[in-house]
Design a protein around this motif. Structure first.
Motif, mmCIF file in Angstrom:
data_model
loop_
_atom_site.group_PDB
_atom_site.id
_atom_site.type_symbol
_atom_site.label_atom_id
_atom_site.label_comp_id
_atom_site.label_asym_id
_atom_site.label_seq_id
_atom_site.Cartn_x
_atom_site.Cartn_y
_atom_site.Cartn_z
ATOM 1 N N ILE A 96 48.941 -27.787 5.779
ATOM 2 C CA ILE A 96 49.065 -28.637 4.589
ATOM 3 C C ILE A 96 47.911 -28.442 3.606
ATOM 4 C CG2 ILE A 96 50.347 -30.364 5.896
ATOM 5 C CD1 ILE A 96 47.739 -32.112 5.711
ATOM 6 N N ALA A 97 46.806 -27.825 4.055
ATOM 7 C CA ALA A 97 45.650 -27.612 3.181
ATOM 8 C C ALA A 97 44.650 -26.720 3.911
ATOM 9 C CB ALA A 97 44.995 -28.939 2.813
ATOM 10 N N HIS A 98 43.597 -26.343 3.189
ATOM 11 C CA HIS A 98 42.477 -25.629 3.797
ATOM 12 C C HIS A 98 41.193 -26.341 3.378
ATOM 13 C CE1 HIS A 98 44.780 -22.054 5.153
ATOM 14 N NE2 HIS A 98 45.550 -22.399 4.140
ATOM 15 N N ASP A 99 40.206 -26.285 4.262
ATOM 16 C CA ASP A 99 38.979 -27.033 4.039
ATOM 17 C C ASP A 99 37.790 -26.209 4.510
ATOM 18 O OD1 ASP A 99 37.289 -29.279 3.507
ATOM 19 O OD2 ASP A 99 37.356 -29.828 5.615
ATOM 20 N N GLY A 100 36.645 -26.401 3.868
ATOM 21 C CA GLY A 100 35.416 -25.793 4.346
ATOM 22 C C GLY A 100 34.673 -26.744 5.255
ATOM 23 N N ILE A 101 33.727 -26.209 6.008
ATOM 24 C CA ILE A 101 32.804 -27.038 6.789
ATOM 25 C C ILE A 101 31.428 -26.833 6.171
ATOM 26 C CG2 ILE A 101 31.737 -27.448 9.029
ATOM 27 C CD1 ILE A 101 34.278 -26.392 10.329
ATOM 28 N N ALA A 102 30.860 -27.910 5.668
ATOM 29 C CA ALA A 102 29.583 -27.823 4.969
ATOM 30 C C ALA A 102 28.428 -28.236 5.871
ATOM 31 C CB ALA A 102 29.604 -28.717 3.732
ATOM 32 N N LEU A 103 27.366 -27.467 5.833
ATOM 33 C CA LEU A 103 26.121 -27.838 6.491
ATOM 34 C C LEU A 103 25.387 -28.811 5.577
ATOM 35 C CD1 LEU A 103 25.274 -24.218 7.535
ATOM 36 C CD2 LEU A 103 25.510 -26.088 9.180
ATOM 37 N N VAL A 104 24.970 -29.945 6.109
ATOM 38 C CA VAL A 104 24.337 -30.972 5.281
ATOM 39 C C VAL A 104 22.990 -31.392 5.852
ATOM 40 C CG1 VAL A 104 26.481 -31.864 4.303
ATOM 41 C CG2 VAL A 104 25.657 -32.800 6.471
ATOM 42 N N VAL A 105 22.059 -31.676 4.939
ATOM 43 C CA VAL A 105 20.723 -32.164 5.302
ATOM 44 C C VAL A 105 20.421 -33.388 4.443
ATOM 45 C CG1 VAL A 105 19.915 -29.882 5.975
ATOM 46 C CG2 VAL A 105 19.566 -30.656 3.619
ATOM 47 N N ASN A 106 19.306 -34.024 4.732
ATOM 48 C CA ASN A 106 18.863 -35.164 3.930
ATOM 49 C C ASN A 106 18.535 -34.706 2.502
ATOM 50 O OD1 ASN A 106 16.407 -37.018 2.954
ATOM 51 N ND2 ASN A 106 17.658 -38.180 4.400
ATOM 52 N N LYS A 107 18.770 -35.584 1.532
ATOM 53 C CA LYS A 107 18.568 -35.226 0.127
ATOM 54 C C LYS A 107 17.108 -34.885 -0.186
ATOM 55 C CE LYS A 107 20.425 -38.361 -2.471
ATOM 56 N NZ LYS A 107 21.219 -39.379 -3.191
ATOM 57 N N ARG A 233 38.605 -23.636 7.593
ATOM 58 C CA ARG A 233 39.656 -23.798 8.604
ATOM 59 C C ARG A 233 40.887 -24.435 7.946
ATOM 60 N NH1 ARG A 233 37.531 -28.883 10.475
ATOM 61 N NH2 ARG A 233 36.706 -29.996 8.743
ATOM 62 N N PRO A 234 42.050 -24.333 8.567
ATOM 63 C CA PRO A 234 43.241 -24.976 8.013
ATOM 64 C C PRO A 234 43.348 -26.426 8.457
ATOM 65 C CG PRO A 234 43.837 -23.737 9.970
ATOM 66 C CD PRO A 234 42.356 -23.507 9.755
ATOM 67 N N PHE A 235 44.062 -27.211 7.682
ATOM 68 C CA PHE A 235 44.493 -28.538 8.104
ATOM 69 C C PHE A 235 45.962 -28.413 8.520
ATOM 70 C CE2 PHE A 235 41.478 -31.504 5.502
ATOM 71 C CZ PHE A 235 40.432 -31.141 6.331
ATOM 72 N N LEU A 236 46.261 -28.808 9.758
ATOM 73 C CA LEU A 236 47.600 -28.616 10.313
ATOM 74 C C LEU A 236 48.232 -29.937 10.716
ATOM 75 C CD1 LEU A 236 46.713 -25.683 12.766
ATOM 76 C CD2 LEU A 236 47.737 -25.451 10.498
ATOM 77 N N LEU A 237 49.551 -29.991 10.597
ATOM 78 C CA LEU A 237 50.333 -31.064 11.204
ATOM 79 C C LEU A 237 51.145 -30.464 12.333
ATOM 80 C CD1 LEU A 237 51.687 -33.113 8.155
ATOM 81 C CD2 LEU A 237 49.541 -33.407 9.424
ATOM 82 N N MET A 238 51.194 -31.154 13.473
ATOM 83 C CA MET A 238 51.934 -30.688 14.647
ATOM 84 C C MET A 238 52.979 -31.732 15.027
ATOM 85 S SD MET A 238 50.415 -29.997 18.463
ATOM 86 C CE MET A 238 51.479 -29.961 19.901
#
Length: 276
Positions: A96-107, A233-238
């Motif tokens: 249904i969509a694709h999404d990234g995975i973001a590395l996050v740190v404190n501002k 990665r993809p977003f999937l419905l099963m």
């Protein structure tokens, strides 16, 4: 006269009861990353489908797959690739969509880029102080997701943070890593802790945390779409095709529609037509 009024009231109660009973519920369970956008889609769908309730349950990708197999949910949500063995027995998936995975740190963290090797070393406990990678002299607080998380599965497999034990693939991150259950908890810990680093769905990134570049590519939807930003990665419905009722079928059809895909784009994800 009194008997007539009582009869009419009784009839009214029966009609009201029948109306309430006619409302159908479609249960959608699984990835907390996918549930972030599915909540919005469910609310939109309900505006024009008054007799259907879409119940979204963010329980983790693996839990969602299990829920479908056990009949506890009509539709499962996954933010990781679903293995062929998990689909045996008439189970199907749709992207249904694709999404990234973001590395996050404190501002307040001055670090703005991490290499693949640095991320591996951080999550394996080989790098433990920000000073080692041109940051401030603070011990790191490394945050990850729980084992059932699709985000963790995708992150570890992309980064090579897995190992084989007795023919099984298992996590190879340090036992000292702090494990939490949702994107929101990762952001909360990172936003309040100058030492912290974590990873979240790109669509969940907000101004409470700071996303950093990975191998000199900053995470954006455009760069996920182009393939420049690699942690995606993809977003999937099963679902089990033979047991999917009309209401669930109609909701899936809506999620794949132009209207829903526009919402997906507007909320910071890559729609299926953009990725194609």
């Amino acid at each position: 006269m009194l008997k007539t009024i009582i009869s009419l009231l009784t009839l009214g109660l029966c009609v009201t009861s029948a109306t309430v009973q006619a409302k159908e519920t479609v249960t959608v369970a699984g990835s907390t990353s996918v549930s972030h956008i599915m909540d919005v889609l469910a609310d939109t769908y309900s505006l024009t489908h008054k007799n259907t309730t879409i119940a979204i349950q963010g329980t983790g990708s693996t839990a969602g797959i299990t829920a479908v197999k056990q009949g506890a949910a009509e539709i499962g949500m996954s933010s990781r690739i679903i293995e062929p063995t998990e689909l045996e027995g008439d189970y199907k998936t749709v992207t249904i969509a694709h999404d990234g995975i973001a590395l996050v740190v404190n501002k307040d963290n001055p670090v703005s880029n991490l290499t693949h090797q640095q991320v591996m070393d951080i999550y394996q406990g080989k790098i433990t102080n920000w000073k080692s990678i041109n940051g401030i002299d603070l011990d790191m607080a490394v945050v990850s997701r729980e084992n059932a998380s699709g985000s963790r599965f995708s992150f570890e497999h992309f980064m090579g943070l897995t190992k084989k034990v007795s023919e099984f693939t298992v996590s190879d991150i340090s036992p000292r890593v702090l494990v939490v259950s949702t994107n929101g908890m990762v952001k909360s810990l990172v936003s309040r802790n100058k030492h912290a680093i974590g990873y979240v769905s790109l669509g969940s990134v907000d101004d409470s945390v700071k996303a950093v570049s990975y191998d000199n590519v900053f995470p954006t939807i455009a760069k996920v779409e182009s393939g420049e930003y690699k942690i995606a990665r993809p977003f999937l419905l099963m679902f089990k095709e033979s047991k999917l009722d009309k209401d669930a079928q109609q909701f899936i059809k809506f999620v794949l529609s132009n209207q829903a895909q526009t919402i997906i784009r507007d909320k910071g994800y890559v729609s299926i037509d953009e990725k194609a």
